[in-house]
Design an enzyme around this catalytic site. Structure first.
Site, PDB file in Angstrom:
ATOM      1  CG  PHE A 192      -1.950   1.094   1.202  1.00 22.08           C
ATOM      2  CD1 PHE A 192      -3.087   0.983   0.428  1.00 22.08           C
ATOM      3  CD2 PHE A 192      -1.760   2.239   1.952  1.00 22.08           C
ATOM      4  CE1 PHE A 192      -4.031   2.008   0.407  1.00 22.08           C
ATOM      5  CE2 PHE A 192      -2.690   3.261   1.942  1.00 22.08           C
ATOM      6  CZ  PHE A 192      -3.831   3.142   1.169  1.00 22.08           C
ATOM      7  NE  ARG A 215      20.687  10.686   6.151  1.00 23.58           N
ATOM      8  CZ  ARG A 215      21.776  10.233   6.742  1.00 23.58           C
ATOM      9  NH1 ARG A 215      22.028   8.913   6.742  1.00 23.58           N
ATOM     10  NH2 ARG A 215      22.615  11.054   7.332  1.00 23.58           N
ATOM     11  NE  ARG A 243      -5.399   7.092  11.111  1.00 20.63           N
ATOM     12  CZ  ARG A 243      -5.755   7.062   9.826  1.00 20.63           C
ATOM     13  NH1 ARG A 243      -5.598   5.943   9.124  1.00 20.63           N
ATOM     14  NH2 ARG A 243      -6.270   8.130   9.251  1.00 20.63           N
ATOM     15  CB  SER A 298       7.123  13.043   9.139  1.00 18.43           C
ATOM     16  OG  SER A 298       8.281  12.686   9.853  1.00 18.43           O
ATOM     17  N   GLY A 300      11.581  14.120   7.814  1.00 11.81           N
ATOM     18  CA  GLY A 300      12.706  13.232   8.066  1.00 11.81           C
ATOM     19  C   GLY A 300      12.439  11.777   7.751  1.00 11.81           C
ATOM     20  CD  GLU A 327      -9.626   3.331   1.269  1.00 10.64           C
ATOM     21  OE1 GLU A 327      -9.725   3.985   2.338  1.00 10.64           O
ATOM     22  OE2 GLU A 327      -9.389   3.859   0.176  1.00 10.64           O
ATOM     23  CD  GLU A 329     -11.114   4.622   5.623  1.00 15.37           C
ATOM     24  OE1 GLU A 329     -12.262   4.939   5.260  1.00 15.37           O
ATOM     25  OE2 GLU A 329     -10.117   5.335   5.436  1.00 15.37           O
TER      26      GLU A 329
END
Length: 373
Positions: A192, A215, A243, A298, A300, A327, A329
């Site tokens: 996904f 990285r 989550r 995010s 990083g 999905e 949910e």
């Protein structure tokens, strides 16, 4: 060596070269046609649908001298779209009938009145398709065509985000071709989402180049986030769902209160995605969408780029969250006052960054929104 006839997106030579793994300018192709077939559009889908139509003629190209490895690469790529090879006779540009292999869909669609246009597809979708194909072909020899069938929708979303990212404003003080050198690009995981790594050197502030650094990033795509706000009643709607990443980090409270949010489909404007997700997750239709901003969630660790909105809505009565059933949910929703929202933020009750960001924007603009309600 066999000859292949292409009637759809693989007539776009850069895409064909990428799938085959051939160098620039190394293809031998000629024009050809296939009788009693047509290439059509179904609905708003950008990709061609092949149909058997007596009397029609499908225009395409004939690729000559395809090696066994190249044929396997083609099977891998087209197999991801549930296409299978069939031998046919096509009319070459010389007028002769010659044998060729053609990829047929598992189910041949019925003809529609809308012919599919290669120039239109090249204008609107070629760049996205090239990016998606580059990720797909990085898995050649490591995944099956059937596995790629499941992975390719995510690849298209990530490709669309990559194309959108390339169009953002450049840094006037840096030249990426000079200041960033990529020595290797690795694809250790895709489903996904995708995990990718690069071995990279970056220009340092003292002018020199860094050592080669490894990285990694999670490739997600673009998402639309919208906080529903009723300016007359001065209240907002929040949704809650489980989550998995929060659970996986050891947090004992992985059910998280959030705004409405969802990933953009390829080529979908953020505003359209925001309205679609609001209908799916909360049964809401917005009057006006107020743009909050665009930002990375995010920098990083993730490529996810968020388009944030506050959506003006009537939050009277019961609002029932449903979520996308395809999905998995499971969503519930609640309507709370603006004051309760801000008290919760001040108390550290909310851990979703887009919720806090949109709520703080709302705090700055609430007076204006209430004044125009």
């Amino acid at each position: 060596m066999a000859d292949f006839f292409f009637y759809g997106t693989l007539r776009h030579v850069p895409l064909l070269q990428l799938v085959l793994g051939r160098a620039q300018g190394a293809l031998t192709v000629s024009a050809a046609t296939l009788a009693d077939h047509g290439v059509f559009r179904l609905g708003d889908e950008p990709f061609p649908h092949f149909a058997s139509v007596p009397g029609a003629v499908a225009t395409g190209i004939l690729l000559h001298d395809v090696s066994e490895d190249e044929a396997n690469r083609l099977r891998f790529y087209e197999g991801g779209f549930a296409y299978r090879l069939r031998e046919v006779s096509v009319r070459a540009e010389t007028g002769d009938m010659v044998p060729a292999l053609v990829f047929y869909p598992d189910t041949v669609d019925q003809a529609t009145e809308r012919a599919w246009s290669l120039p239109d597809w090249e204008r609107d979708w070629a760049e996205i398709s090239l990016c998606a194909a580059a990720e797909a072909m990085a898995w050649y020899g490591r995944k099956s065509a059937e596995e790629m069938t499941l992975a390719f929708p995510g690849m298209r979303r990530r490709a669309s985000a990559l194309v959108a990212g390339r169009k953002r404003q450049a840094d006037p003080d840096r030249d990426l071709s000079r200041d960033v050198r990529v020595a290797a690009h690795h694809h250790p995981y895709t489903k996904f989402f995708s995990m990718q790594e690069i071995d990279v050197q970056v220009r340092q502030y003292d002018g020199g180049m860094s050592d080669v650094l490894n990285r990694a990033a999670i490739l997600v795509g673009e998402a639309a986030v919208v906080l529903p706000y009723d300016p007359r009643r001065d209240c907002v709607l929040l949704i809650e769902q489980f989550r998995a990443p929060v659970f996986m980090t050891g947090d004992p409270a992985p059910w998280v209160w959030e705004p409405v949010a969802g990933l953009l489909e390829p080529g979908e404007p953020p505003e359209v995605a925001a309205r679609r997700e609001a209908l799916e997750e909360a049964g809401l239709a917005f009057g006006r969408l107020e743009p909050v901003g665009g930002m990375y969630s995010s920098t990083g660790s993730s490529t996810e780029y968020l388009h944030l909105f506050v959506g003006l809505a009537d939050l009277a009565g019961n609002v029932t969250g449903t979520g996308g059933t395809d999905e998995g949910e499971d969503i519930r929703s609640k309507v709370i006052s603006y004051d309760a929202l801000m008290q919760g933020i001040d108390a550290g009750a909310y851990k979703d960054m887009p919720l806090v960001t949109t709520a703080l924007w709302l705090a700055r603009h609430r007076g204006r929104l209430r004044g125009t309600a």
